[in-house]
Design a protein around this motif. Structure first.
Motif, PDB file in Angstrom:
ATOM      1  N   ARG A 113       0.828  -1.199   0.000  1.00  0.00           N
ATOM      2  CA  ARG A 113       0.000   0.000   0.000  1.00  0.00           C
ATOM      3  C   ARG A 113       0.865   1.253   0.000  1.00  0.00           C
ATOM      4  O   ARG A 113       2.003   1.247   0.479  1.00  0.00           O
ATOM      5  N   ASN A 114       0.313   2.293  -0.560  1.00  0.00           N
ATOM      6  CA  ASN A 114       0.959   3.597  -0.609  1.00  0.00           C
ATOM      7  C   ASN A 114      -0.094   4.678  -0.445  1.00  0.00           C
ATOM      8  O   ASN A 114      -1.305   4.399  -0.515  1.00  0.00           O
ATOM      9  N   MET A 115       0.354   5.912  -0.257  1.00  0.00           N
ATOM     10  CA  MET A 115      -0.543   7.038  -0.096  1.00  0.00           C
ATOM     11  C   MET A 115      -0.318   8.039  -1.218  1.00  0.00           C
ATOM     12  O   MET A 115       0.818   8.422  -1.486  1.00  0.00           O
ATOM     13  N   ALA A 116      -1.392   8.442  -1.882  1.00  0.00           N
ATOM     14  CA  ALA A 116      -1.315   9.460  -2.933  1.00  0.00           C
ATOM     15  C   ALA A 116      -1.980  10.725  -2.419  1.00  0.00           C
ATOM     16  O   ALA A 116      -3.179  10.736  -2.130  1.00  0.00           O
ATOM     17  N   THR A 117      -1.199  11.807  -2.293  1.00  0.00           N
ATOM     18  CA  THR A 117      -1.694  13.073  -1.766  1.00  0.00           C
ATOM     19  C   THR A 117      -1.616  14.146  -2.840  1.00  0.00           C
ATOM     20  O   THR A 117      -0.564  14.365  -3.442  1.00  0.00           O
ATOM     21  N   GLU A 118      -2.748  14.803  -3.061  1.00  0.00           N
ATOM     22  CA  GLU A 118      -2.825  15.842  -4.079  1.00  0.00           C
ATOM     23  C   GLU A 118      -1.895  17.004  -3.753  1.00  0.00           C
ATOM     24  O   GLU A 118      -1.823  17.469  -2.623  1.00  0.00           O
ATOM     25  N   LYS A 119      -1.180  17.484  -4.777  1.00  0.00           N
ATOM     26  CA  LYS A 119      -0.343  18.668  -4.621  1.00  0.00           C
ATOM     27  C   LYS A 119      -1.177  19.894  -4.982  1.00  0.00           C
ATOM     28  O   LYS A 119      -1.883  19.900  -5.977  1.00  0.00           O
ATOM     29  N   LYS A 120      -1.094  20.923  -4.160  1.00  0.00           N
ATOM     30  CA  LYS A 120      -1.832  22.151  -4.427  1.00  0.00           C
ATOM     31  C   LYS A 120      -0.925  23.353  -4.285  1.00  0.00           C
ATOM     32  O   LYS A 120      -0.094  23.407  -3.379  1.00  0.00           O
ATOM     33  N   SER A 121      -1.097  24.317  -5.181  1.00  0.00           N
ATOM     34  CA  SER A 121      -0.349  25.568  -5.079  1.00  0.00           C
ATOM     35  C   SER A 121      -1.012  26.431  -4.012  1.00  0.00           C
ATOM     36  O   SER A 121      -2.247  26.519  -3.959  1.00  0.00           O
ATOM     37  N   PRO A 122      -0.238  27.079  -3.156  1.00  0.00           N
ATOM     38  CA  PRO A 122      -0.830  27.913  -2.103  1.00  0.00           C
ATOM     39  C   PRO A 122      -1.547  29.116  -2.697  1.00  0.00           C
ATOM     40  O   PRO A 122      -1.159  29.650  -3.735  1.00  0.00           O
ATOM     41  N   THR A 123      -2.627  29.513  -2.058  1.00  0.00           N
ATOM     42  CA  THR A 123      -3.340  30.719  -2.486  1.00  0.00           C
ATOM     43  C   THR A 123      -2.549  31.948  -2.066  1.00  0.00           C
ATOM     44  O   THR A 123      -1.606  31.869  -1.286  1.00  0.00           O
ATOM     45  N   ASP A 124      -2.931  33.111  -2.576  1.00  0.00           N
ATOM     46  CA  ASP A 124      -2.265  34.354  -2.193  1.00  0.00           C
ATOM     47  C   ASP A 124      -2.367  34.583  -0.696  1.00  0.00           C
ATOM     48  O   ASP A 124      -1.419  35.015  -0.041  1.00  0.00           O
ATOM     49  N   ALA A 125      -3.547  34.254  -0.135  1.00  0.00           N
ATOM     50  CA  ALA A 125      -3.741  34.442   1.302  1.00  0.00           C
ATOM     51  C   ALA A 125      -2.844  33.509   2.100  1.00  0.00           C
ATOM     52  O   ALA A 125      -2.257  33.882   3.114  1.00  0.00           O
ATOM     53  N   ALA A 126      -2.726  32.284   1.619  1.00  0.00           N
ATOM     54  CA  ALA A 126      -1.941  31.294   2.354  1.00  0.00           C
ATOM     55  C   ALA A 126      -0.457  31.634   2.354  1.00  0.00           C
ATOM     56  O   ALA A 126       0.301  31.181   3.219  1.00  0.00           O
ATOM     57  N   SER A 127      -0.015  32.430   1.383  1.00  0.00           N
ATOM     58  CA  SER A 127       1.393  32.795   1.303  1.00  0.00           C
ATOM     59  C   SER A 127       1.761  33.885   2.308  1.00  0.00           C
ATOM     60  O   SER A 127       2.934  34.153   2.544  1.00  0.00           O
ATOM     61  N   LYS A 128       0.761  34.506   2.919  1.00  0.00           N
ATOM     62  CA  LYS A 128       1.018  35.537   3.912  1.00  0.00           C
ATOM     63  C   LYS A 128       1.310  34.905   5.269  1.00  0.00           C
ATOM     64  O   LYS A 128       0.937  33.771   5.543  1.00  0.00           O
ATOM     65  N   SER A 129       1.965  35.662   6.132  1.00  0.00           N
ATOM     66  CA  SER A 129       2.141  35.199   7.504  1.00  0.00           C
ATOM     67  C   SER A 129       0.801  35.310   8.212  1.00  0.00           C
ATOM     68  O   SER A 129      -0.061  36.117   7.835  1.00  0.00           O
ATOM     69  N   MET A 130       0.600  34.513   9.259  1.00  0.00           N
ATOM     70  CA  MET A 130      -0.670  34.512   9.971  1.00  0.00           C
ATOM     71  C   MET A 130      -0.972  35.892  10.563  1.00  0.00           C
ATOM     72  O   MET A 130      -2.122  36.324  10.626  1.00  0.00           O
ATOM     73  N   GLU A 131       0.087  36.612  10.989  1.00  0.00           N
ATOM     74  CA  GLU A 131      -0.122  37.920  11.599  1.00  0.00           C
ATOM     75  C   GLU A 131      -0.644  38.945  10.597  1.00  0.00           C
ATOM     76  O   GLU A 131      -1.317  39.913  10.964  1.00  0.00           O
ATOM     77  N   ASP A 132      -0.313  38.742   9.301  1.00  0.00           N
ATOM     78  CA  ASP A 132      -0.711  39.698   8.273  1.00  0.00           C
ATOM     79  C   ASP A 132      -2.080  39.402   7.675  1.00  0.00           C
ATOM     80  O   ASP A 132      -2.596  40.178   6.876  1.00  0.00           O
ATOM     81  N   MET A 133      -2.667  38.288   8.051  1.00  0.00           N
ATOM     82  CA  MET A 133      -3.951  37.900   7.472  1.00  0.00           C
ATOM     83  C   MET A 133      -5.117  38.577   8.172  1.00  0.00           C
ATOM     84  O   MET A 133      -5.126  38.708   9.405  1.00  0.00           O
ATOM     85  N   ALA A 134      -6.088  38.974   7.364  1.00  0.00           N
ATOM     86  CA  ALA A 134      -7.361  39.399   7.936  1.00  0.00           C
ATOM     87  C   ALA A 134      -8.092  38.151   8.413  1.00  0.00           C
ATOM     88  O   ALA A 134      -7.760  37.028   8.024  1.00  0.00           O
ATOM     89  N   GLU A 135      -9.102  38.340   9.266  1.00  0.00           N
ATOM     90  CA  GLU A 135      -9.798  37.194   9.841  1.00  0.00           C
ATOM     91  C   GLU A 135     -10.363  36.273   8.764  1.00  0.00           C
ATOM     92  O   GLU A 135     -10.219  35.060   8.815  1.00  0.00           O
ATOM     93  N   GLY A 136     -11.000  36.843   7.757  1.00  0.00           N
ATOM     94  CA  GLY A 136     -11.578  36.027   6.692  1.00  0.00           C
ATOM     95  C   GLY A 136     -10.518  35.320   5.873  1.00  0.00           C
ATOM     96  O   GLY A 136     -10.711  34.187   5.434  1.00  0.00           O
ATOM     97  N   GLU A 137      -9.372  35.987   5.676  1.00  0.00           N
ATOM     98  CA  GLU A 137      -8.291  35.378   4.904  1.00  0.00           C
ATOM     99  C   GLU A 137      -7.737  34.163   5.619  1.00  0.00           C
ATOM    100  O   GLU A 137      -7.424  33.143   4.993  1.00  0.00           O
TER     101      GLU A 137
END
Length: 268
Positions: A113-137
């Motif tokens: 058995r093996n595990m296949a995990t989808e690769k995803k490009s980070p969104t613009d919001a996800a590329s920010k630091s947590m401190e710089d994110m608005a609540e909704g982001e």
């Protein structure tokens, strides 16, 4: 959502989903038209034959580079290591519980058995630091990070008529366990409230696919996970897919066709 509430949400996800459901997203950051239909085909039963060995199955299971857009590796501690870690309150439902744990659904001679995990490009919001994110982001970025298809892929082989018998046990369990069952994986109990047949991938000699609705702590509606067992001659391929983000939002998802097709190609 602030960082504290985000951490609580992540903790809730980790303890509320299936204990064997791949919850690494927390550590690191539908309906179908064939309702109730039997998705197994009417192909002839698998011929009695000698089972493939573990080394042979390891060569046949998908590996890194076989599925575009996916990382493929061993499941590590994300899944139960053996069937001894999976307990079911209804014996007839064991084949489903094993398939949902990334394990061979029957008493196999060998498995891989093996595990296949989808690769995803980070969104613009996800590329920010947590401190710089608005609540909704923050909330959007957190949800997006969890919205990844993760599929446990297993191959198992059986001596004699074991392949046909195991495949039948999975098909029979769909009817026997439609009203649900309780399983305990790695010491954590999980209630499956409903099991329903789904349309299979159409690969292999015959297949049976199903969805399982599971209770989730902190969520009013159950979450849905998907599994399929496909017979390729005397070998069974098992797929179990979960998407944590979709479980939280209620969005539909399916077993990725690209993963199934890649594995089917290696078994031809």
């Amino acid at each position: 959502m602030n960082r504290t509430s985000g951490a609580r949400w992540c903790a809730t996800v980790a303890v509320s989903a299936l204990s064997f459901a791949l919850v690494t997203g927390c550590a690191e950051s539908g309906s179908d038209d064939s309702k109730g239909s039997d998705s197994s085909s009417a192909a002839p039963a698998a011929p009695a034959e000698k089972a493939l060995g573990a080394a042979e199955l390891q060569k046949l299971i998908i590996a890194q580079g076989d599925v575009e857009g996916y990382e493929v590796k061993a499941p590590d501690a994300q899944l139960p290591a053996s069937k001894s870690e999976v307990k079911v309150d209804k014996a007839e439902c064991e084949p489903l519980a094993f398939a949902m744990s990334g394990l061979a659904p029957g008493e196999s001679a060998a498995d891989a058995r093996n595990m296949a995990t989808e690769k995803k490009s980070p969104t613009d919001a996800a590329s920010k630091s947590m401190e710089d994110m608005a609540e909704g982001e923050f909330e959007d970025a957190f949800s997006d990070a969890l919205s990844v298809d993760m599929t446990a892929v297993g191959l198992s082989s059986y001596d004699g008529d074991g392949t046909a018998a195991t495949f039948k046990s999975v098909s029979d369990a769909l009817a026997d366990c439609a009203g649900g069952f309780t399983l305990t994986a790695k010491g954590t109990a999980q209630k499956v409230v409903k099991v329903a047949a789904e349309k299979g991938s159409g690969t292999g000699d015959e297949s049976v696919a199903f969805s399982a609705s599971v209770e989730m702590e902190g969520q009013e509606a159950p979450g849905t996970v998907h599994a399929e067992v496909v017979r390729h001659g005397g070998t069974l391929a098992t797929y179990y897919t979960i998407n944590m983000g979709a479980l939280l939002t209620g969005e539909e998802y399916r077993i990725p066709a690209t993963v199934v097709e890649a594995q089917a190609a290696k078994l031809k």
